[in-house]
Write a protein that holds these residues in place. Structure first.
Motif, PDB file in Angstrom:
ATOM      1  N   THR A  45       0.837  -1.188   0.000  1.00  0.00           N
ATOM      2  CA  THR A  45       0.000   0.000   0.000  1.00  0.00           C
ATOM      3  C   THR A  45       0.875   1.241   0.000  1.00  0.00           C
ATOM      4  OG1 THR A  45      -1.662  -1.189   1.273  1.00  0.00           O
ATOM      5  CG2 THR A  45      -1.830   1.199   1.248  1.00  0.00           C
ATOM      6  N   VAL A  46       0.543   2.156  -0.910  1.00  0.00           N
ATOM      7  CA  VAL A  46       1.326   3.388  -0.998  1.00  0.00           C
ATOM      8  C   VAL A  46       0.865   4.335   0.099  1.00  0.00           C
ATOM      9  CG1 VAL A  46       1.858   5.374  -2.440  1.00  0.00           C
ATOM     10  CG2 VAL A  46       1.670   3.115  -3.463  1.00  0.00           C
ATOM     11  N   ILE A  47       1.797   4.655   1.020  1.00  0.00           N
ATOM     12  CA  ILE A  47       1.443   5.509   2.145  1.00  0.00           C
ATOM     13  C   ILE A  47       2.469   6.630   2.273  1.00  0.00           C
ATOM     14  CG2 ILE A  47       0.210   3.795   3.516  1.00  0.00           C
ATOM     15  CD1 ILE A  47       2.810   3.121   4.896  1.00  0.00           C
ATOM     16  N   VAL A  48       2.154   7.604   3.110  1.00  0.00           N
ATOM     17  CA  VAL A  48       3.120   8.658   3.383  1.00  0.00           C
ATOM     18  C   VAL A  48       4.194   8.058   4.303  1.00  0.00           C
ATOM     19  CG1 VAL A  48       3.489  10.874   4.505  1.00  0.00           C
ATOM     20  CG2 VAL A  48       1.452  10.501   3.134  1.00  0.00           C
ATOM     21  N   SER A  49       5.424   7.988   3.804  1.00  0.00           N
ATOM     22  CA  SER A  49       6.454   7.329   4.604  1.00  0.00           C
ATOM     23  C   SER A  49       7.708   8.188   4.700  1.00  0.00           C
ATOM     24  CB  SER A  49       6.871   5.983   3.987  1.00  0.00           C
ATOM     25  OG  SER A  49       5.857   5.451   3.192  1.00  0.00           O
ATOM     26  N   TYR A  50       8.336   8.038   5.827  1.00  0.00           N
ATOM     27  CA  TYR A  50       9.615   8.716   6.071  1.00  0.00           C
ATOM     28  C   TYR A  50      10.713   7.720   5.733  1.00  0.00           C
ATOM     29  CZ  TYR A  50      13.501  10.496   8.958  1.00  0.00           C
ATOM     30  OH  TYR A  50      14.707  10.934   9.430  1.00  0.00           O
ATOM     31  N   ASP A  51      11.606   8.159   4.854  1.00  0.00           N
ATOM     32  CA  ASP A  51      12.706   7.274   4.448  1.00  0.00           C
ATOM     33  C   ASP A  51      13.758   7.275   5.554  1.00  0.00           C
ATOM     34  OD1 ASP A  51      14.692   5.852   3.242  1.00  0.00           O
ATOM     35  OD2 ASP A  51      14.471   6.844   1.288  1.00  0.00           O
TER      36      ASP A  51
ATOM     37  N   GLY B  63      28.087   9.802   9.244  1.00  0.00           N
ATOM     38  CA  GLY B  63      27.041   8.795   9.470  1.00  0.00           C
ATOM     39  C   GLY B  63      25.665   9.370   9.706  1.00  0.00           C
ATOM     40  N   HIS B  64      25.528  10.708   9.573  1.00  0.00           N
ATOM     41  CA  HIS B  64      24.202  11.300   9.779  1.00  0.00           C
ATOM     42  C   HIS B  64      23.389  11.254   8.505  1.00  0.00           C
ATOM     43  CE1 HIS B  64      25.205  12.569  13.746  1.00  0.00           C
ATOM     44  NE2 HIS B  64      26.233  13.289  13.328  1.00  0.00           N
ATOM     45  N   GLY B  65      22.058  11.190   8.672  1.00  0.00           N
ATOM     46  CA  GLY B  65      21.171  11.173   7.529  1.00  0.00           C
ATOM     47  C   GLY B  65      20.840  12.582   7.073  1.00  0.00           C
ATOM     48  N   ASP B  66      19.852  12.655   6.112  1.00  0.00           N
ATOM     49  CA  ASP B  66      19.492  13.950   5.542  1.00  0.00           C
ATOM     50  C   ASP B  66      18.488  14.723   6.385  1.00  0.00           C
ATOM     51  OD1 ASP B  66      21.214  13.726   3.517  1.00  0.00           O
ATOM     52  OD2 ASP B  66      19.747  13.198   1.959  1.00  0.00           O
ATOM     53  N   CYS B  67      17.871  14.083   7.374  1.00  0.00           N
ATOM     54  CA  CYS B  67      16.890  14.797   8.197  1.00  0.00           C
ATOM     55  C   CYS B  67      17.599  15.835   9.042  1.00  0.00           C
ATOM     56  CB  CYS B  67      16.130  13.841   9.099  1.00  0.00           C
ATOM     57  SG  CYS B  67      15.006  14.700  10.211  1.00  0.00           S
ATOM     58  N   VAL B  68      17.171  17.134   8.901  1.00  0.00           N
ATOM     59  CA  VAL B  68      17.847  18.192   9.627  1.00  0.00           C
ATOM     60  C   VAL B  68      17.109  18.521  10.919  1.00  0.00           C
ATOM     61  CG1 VAL B  68      18.905  19.167   7.565  1.00  0.00           C
ATOM     62  CG2 VAL B  68      16.641  19.958   8.300  1.00  0.00           C
ATOM     63  N   ASP B  69      16.161  17.664  11.267  1.00  0.00           N
ATOM     64  CA  ASP B  69      15.477  17.797  12.558  1.00  0.00           C
ATOM     65  C   ASP B  69      14.867  19.181  12.756  1.00  0.00           C
ATOM     66  OD1 ASP B  69      14.489  16.686  14.795  1.00  0.00           O
ATOM     67  OD2 ASP B  69      16.334  16.772  15.975  1.00  0.00           O
TER      68      ASP B  69
ATOM     69  N   CYS C 176       8.664  19.024   4.117  1.00  0.00           N
ATOM     70  CA  CYS C 176      10.005  18.445   4.014  1.00  0.00           C
ATOM     71  C   CYS C 176      10.637  18.765   2.659  1.00  0.00           C
ATOM     72  CB  CYS C 176       9.937  16.940   4.220  1.00  0.00           C
ATOM     73  SG  CYS C 176      11.556  16.199   4.439  1.00  0.00           S
ATOM     74  N   ASP C 177       9.795  18.699   1.585  1.00  0.00           N
ATOM     75  CA  ASP C 177      10.312  19.015   0.257  1.00  0.00           C
ATOM     76  C   ASP C 177      10.832  20.450   0.222  1.00  0.00           C
ATOM     77  OD1 ASP C 177       9.853  16.541  -0.696  1.00  0.00           O
ATOM     78  OD2 ASP C 177       8.054  17.045  -1.874  1.00  0.00           O
ATOM     79  N   GLY C 178      10.121  21.340   0.901  1.00  0.00           N
ATOM     80  CA  GLY C 178      10.559  22.730   0.960  1.00  0.00           C
ATOM     81  C   GLY C 178      11.940  22.855   1.589  1.00  0.00           C
ATOM     82  N   ILE C 179      12.134  22.131   2.671  1.00  0.00           N
ATOM     83  CA  ILE C 179      13.426  22.175   3.367  1.00  0.00           C
ATOM     84  C   ILE C 179      14.523  21.576   2.493  1.00  0.00           C
ATOM     85  CG2 ILE C 179      14.716  21.284   5.356  1.00  0.00           C
ATOM     86  CD1 ILE C 179      12.788  23.486   6.103  1.00  0.00           C
ATOM     87  N   MET C 180      14.198  20.440   1.864  1.00  0.00           N
ATOM     88  CA  MET C 180      15.189  19.778   1.012  1.00  0.00           C
ATOM     89  C   MET C 180      15.591  20.704  -0.143  1.00  0.00           C
ATOM     90  SD  MET C 180      16.028  16.866   2.239  1.00  0.00           S
ATOM     91  CE  MET C 180      15.710  17.227   3.964  1.00  0.00           C
ATOM     92  N   ASP C 181      14.572  21.413  -0.713  1.00  0.00           N
ATOM     93  CA  ASP C 181      14.872  22.361  -1.790  1.00  0.00           C
ATOM     94  C   ASP C 181      15.830  23.438  -1.299  1.00  0.00           C
ATOM     95  OD1 ASP C 181      13.218  20.899  -3.328  1.00  0.00           O
ATOM     96  OD2 ASP C 181      11.564  22.361  -3.385  1.00  0.00           O
ATOM     97  N   LYS C 182      15.567  23.916  -0.061  1.00  0.00           N
ATOM     98  CA  LYS C 182      16.391  24.983   0.492  1.00  0.00           C
ATOM     99  C   LYS C 182      17.824  24.479   0.684  1.00  0.00           C
ATOM    100  CE  LYS C 182      14.375  26.970   3.966  1.00  0.00           C
ATOM    101  NZ  LYS C 182      13.867  27.674   5.122  1.00  0.00           N
TER     102      LYS C 182
ATOM    103  N   GLU D 237      18.053  16.353  -2.611  1.00  0.00           N
ATOM    104  CA  GLU D 237      16.986  15.712  -3.374  1.00  0.00           C
ATOM    105  C   GLU D 237      15.695  15.666  -2.548  1.00  0.00           C
ATOM    106  OE1 GLU D 237      16.065  11.431  -5.436  1.00  0.00           O
ATOM    107  OE2 GLU D 237      17.940  11.697  -4.332  1.00  0.00           O
ATOM    108  N   ARG D 238      14.578  15.882  -3.218  1.00  0.00           N
ATOM    109  CA  ARG D 238      13.282  15.751  -2.535  1.00  0.00           C
ATOM    110  C   ARG D 238      12.995  14.283  -2.198  1.00  0.00           C
ATOM    111  NH1 ARG D 238       8.479  19.301  -5.149  1.00  0.00           N
ATOM    112  NH2 ARG D 238       9.268  21.376  -4.645  1.00  0.00           N
ATOM    113  N   GLY D 239      11.962  14.101  -1.393  1.00  0.00           N
ATOM    114  CA  GLY D 239      11.487  12.733  -1.194  1.00  0.00           C
ATOM    115  C   GLY D 239      11.986  12.056   0.058  1.00  0.00           C
ATOM    116  N   LEU D 240      12.489  12.849   1.000  1.00  0.00           N
ATOM    117  CA  LEU D 240      12.866  12.242   2.280  1.00  0.00           C
ATOM    118  C   LEU D 240      11.600  11.697   2.947  1.00  0.00           C
ATOM    119  CD1 LEU D 240      14.872  11.636   4.498  1.00  0.00           C
ATOM    120  CD2 LEU D 240      14.639  13.975   5.311  1.00  0.00           C
ATOM    121  N   ILE D 241      10.516  12.483   2.829  1.00  0.00           N
ATOM    122  CA  ILE D 241       9.178  11.938   3.141  1.00  0.00           C
ATOM    123  C   ILE D 241       8.456  11.894   1.806  1.00  0.00           C
ATOM    124  CG2 ILE D 241       7.082  12.208   4.487  1.00  0.00           C
ATOM    125  CD1 ILE D 241       8.575  14.048   6.351  1.00  0.00           C
TER     126      ILE D 241
END
Lengths: 468, 314
Positions: free
Chosen positions: A228-234, A261-267, A299-305, A309-313
């Motif tokens: 099922t396609v859902i809203v997911s956090y990578d 070793g940190h991910g792309d989430c900037v918290d 999240c896409d807005g933050i990634m753009d800034k 790449e978009r799509g972290l969520i």
């Protein structure tokens, strides 16, 4: 130690931040369209030969539902069953494929809460301003802003209630009557009940409806699976091996972050702040998530800034997150899809093939037969002819397969009917029983032949002639 | 009373009561909205008591305010009373939407002639619907639910044979004033032979099998002064509406139960019995001096019978 749950507060204390983006635009577009339909449809005029000049009108006392050129009679009510079944399987089908998109985009609760929050934001400002307003003591500013907000909510809620009531009568007449105090009590009741429920659920309870009241959220998880396609956090991309980190000091650069070793989430917490039900999507799928995808916009807005790449969520399935292929063709999806298709076909076929000319012949059972003075036997029938078309008609009633029988219709051998009307006539059939005939029950048919009118085909009604 | 203790986890305090040295309970009040809803139900109940009949007081009770219902009693007088289900039902039966519609139709039928009713499908259908109820209330006890009657007792009203006449005026007169059907008993007039002869003749009139010699003798008695049957039944045996005398030449039997008789002898016996014992039947008065049906009601019944019966020639 027992874990204690917070007591359910009816008042929503969530103050979601507004967000801009694709999904927000889609939601707004759907909201505008749905509101346009709901609030404007009763006012749309529609010329008819007979009946009201309103495009959509559910006339309960007249037992007619007018929907544009379709006129539903009481005997067509099974269409409603088909429609409800279709709505159910369509919901299951969509849920299996895309999760709770119905909740996120189309649900009344979502739409009205969204509209209410729009008013709130317009009067009180965005999240931060509202939080501050909530904290400050009661003063003129707070009373004015809060009061205005609730007034606007009550006004929209009242108009919602009135609009609903307008579907059951003439919109112009009812609105005038409502405000001059001459409307039927049913309308005041409907409007007041709907106004209060709208105001309470969309103004006060808000996300509590989705979290604690809505039955659909209870069983939606049954329809999910790993495809099922859902809203997911990578999480793999967002957390990396050592977790998320704010982009400060030397952690601004993606290369540097990844090597540490940190991910792309900037918290930044935006995905939580914009969420209308207050969930943290980074904790994975949970019952509170209504798949509105506003966190994706944030999240896409933050990634753009950041220039990443978009799509972290993003909208994807569990299999998709694991890098596997999302399977669409499965027993579940195909089954629901087929059921949806069949229900649609049936409904369309049924409406397309609805009889515009209905005839019934009910035998008078007391007495079943009468002996006449010349020795003939007579049976009587109550024949009802219903012309459901919007044109006048002329019909002729005869009997088939009954040689030697005589049909008597009193003065109504020439049946004339106005558009959308019916007639009941008494038909008497007289027959001389042959001396050596012991048959007690003869089958024959009434045949109604249209001479004029919309319907051209004859209607055949099988019946029985009873002799002693 | 110990001092209340605060729970570090939830912040809830205990009530301050202690049982068995250590047992205490937390004080978690109801959610506020719940409480207010509860108060709301109390207010609702008080309003409800005021508006509707409620408390018994001695031999009477509180009747509530502002809930008068006015309706007409069976005696026709207006009665205004406090709200109760019976009054509400009576009021609805007189002033409800359907009741008013029915009243309107009744007035329309009452003002129309029989020809107009017969020519109007709408009025005819109404007469059938309303008439079946009227007939059930007033006539079905004798004439049966569909008007088929009982052979020997009550005439069939849905065939095409009438004792007193089947035009609307006569049917109306019959209902309004009742009827007294009488045929003298011939037990003292005829001996057994004559009885058989007359009965044979009567059977022959409607094409039943009978002994030819007896028929010839019977005809003399029937058409002569010995029997004098012709005075009412006419010399052709066609009957007479003015006397309510039956037509003996058709296939319909109202007193002698011929359809139930299997053999020729049984048929003969059935007819003989009627001649021997005579007939005495009475239909009660339904007009002013009897059941007191209104003109409109009598009109509906007449029009109903006119439709349901099989009057071929009027």
């Amino acid at each position: 130690m027992m874990k204690t749950e917070a007591v359910i507060e009816p008042k929503s204390t969530l103050q979601p931040r507004s967000v801009e983006g694709r999904f927000r635009n889609a939601k707004t577009a759907i909201l505008v369209f749905a509101y346009a339909v709901f609030f404007l449809l009763p006012w749309l005029r529609w010329e008819r030969a007979v009946g009201p000049d309103q495009a959509v009108l559910f006339d309960i006392p007249g037992r007619r539902y007018y929907i544009f050129d379709l006129v539903m009679h009481a005997q067509d009510i099974f269409w409603l069953t088909a429609l409800l079944f279709l709505a159910a399987v369509l919901l299951f089908f969509v849920t299996t494929l895309f999760g709770r998109v119905f909740c996120g985009y189309f649900c009344f609760q979502t739409l009205w809460t969204d509209a209410f929050r729009f008013f709130e934001k317009f009067i009180q400002g965005d999240r931060v301003a509202r939080l501050r307003l909530d904290k400050q003591p009661w003063n003129a500013e707070k009373i004015l802003k809060k009061g205005l907000t609730h007034l606007s909510w009550l006004a929209l809620a009242l108009w919602t209630g009135i609009s609903f009531a307008l579907y059951w009568g003439d919109a112009f007449e009812l609105t005038t009557a409502f405000f001059t105090g001459t409307a039927p009590s049913a309308m005041y009741g409907t409007a007041i009940i709907l106004m209060s429920t709208t105001y309470l659920t969309a103004g006060w309870a808000k996300e509590h409806v989705c979290l604690h009241m809505c039955p659909y959220s209870r069983f939606q998880s049954v329809m999910f699976d790993q495809d099922t396609v859902i809203v997911s956090y990578d999480a793999k991309r967002g957390e990396g091996s050592t977790g998320r980190v704010k982009p400060i000091k030397d952690m601004r650069d993606q290369q540097a972050r990844q090597s540490a070793g940190h991910g792309d989430c900037v918290d930044c917490g935006l995905c939580v702040q914009v969420c209308p039900t207050g969930v943290d999507i980074r904790k994975g799928l949970q019952i509170g998530c209504i798949h509105c995808a506003l966190c994706i916009d944030a999240c896409d807005g933050i990634m753009d800034k950041q220039g990443w790449e978009r799509g972290l969520i993003r909208y994807t399935s569990e299999h998709g997150l694991e890098g596997k292929k999302t399977k669409v063709l499965k027993l579940r999806t195909v089954g629901y899809g087929l059921a949806t298709l069949l229900a649609t076909i049936y409904l369309v076929w049924s409406i397309g093939n609805s009889k515009l000319l209905e005839v019934t012949a009910v035998q008078i059972r007391s007495p079943l037969f009468v002996q006449l003075s010349d020795g003939r036997i007579q049976n009587s029938f109550e024949v009802k002819v219903n012309n459901k078309s919007m044109e006048a008609g002329r019909y002729q009633l005869v009997i088939d397969n009954f040689p030697g029988a005589e049909l008597e219709l009193g003065q109504f051998s020439d049946i004339q009917l106005k558009p959308d009307s019916s007639i009941r006539i008494l038909a008497k059939i007289r027959y001389t029983v042959p001396p050596d005939d012991t048959q007690k029950n003869r089958e024959f048919q009434f045949r109604l032949t249209p001479l004029e009118g919309k319907v051209k085909e004859s209607v055949i009604i099988p019946s029985h002639f009873i002799t002693p | 009373m110990a001092t209340p203790v605060k729970d570090p986890l939830t912040g809830a305090e205990t009530t301050g009561h202690v049982w068995d040295e250590t047992l205490q309970e937390f004080n978690n009040p109801l959610p506020r909205w719940w409480l207010w809803t509860f108060y709301g139900t109390i207010i609702f109940a008080i309003v409800y008591w005021i508006m509707y009949p409620s408390w018994p007081i001695g031999k009477s009770y509180l009747k509530g305010v502002g809930n008068e219902i006015t309706y007409k009693t069976d005696a026709g007088e207006e009665k205004t009373t406090h709200w109760n289900m019976r009054a509400l039902l009576a009021h609805d039966m007189q002033n409800g939407e359907s009741a008013l519609k029915q009243k309107e139709y009744l007035e329309k039928v009452g003002a129309a002639t029989y020809e107009q009713i017969a020519a109007d499908a709408d009025m005819s259908a109404f007469v059938r619907s309303y008439g079946v109820g009227m007939f059930g209330d007033n006539c079905a006890a004798c004439h049966q639910s569909g008007g088929q009657g009982v052979v020997g007792m009550y005439p069939n009203l849905v065939d095409d044979d009438w004792l007193w006449g089947g035009d609307t005026q006569t049917i109306e007169t019959t209902i309004r004033n009742g009827r007294l059907g009488y045929m003298p008993a011939f037990s003292k007039t005829f001996d057994e032979t004559q009885l058989t002869q007359v009965a044979s003749y009567v059977l022959s009139l409607s094409g039943e099998e009978a002994d030819a010699a007896a028929v010839a003798e019977g005809q003399k008695i029937f058409q002569g002064e010995t029997g004098g049957c012709y005075m009412c039944h006419t010399s052709e045996g066609k009957g007479m509406y003015a006397q309510g005398a039956a037509n003996l030449t058709d296939k319909i039997w109202t007193v002698a139960n011929l359809p139930a008789a299997e053999t020729t002898q049984a048929k003969l016996d059935a007819v003989k019995a009627v001649i021997h014992n005579g007939v005495k039947r009475q239909m009660p008065v339904f007009g002013k001096d009897g059941r007191n049906l209104s003109d409109t009601e009598i009109k509906v019944l007449t029009a109903y019978l006119q439709q349901m019966s099989s009057e071929t020639a009027q």
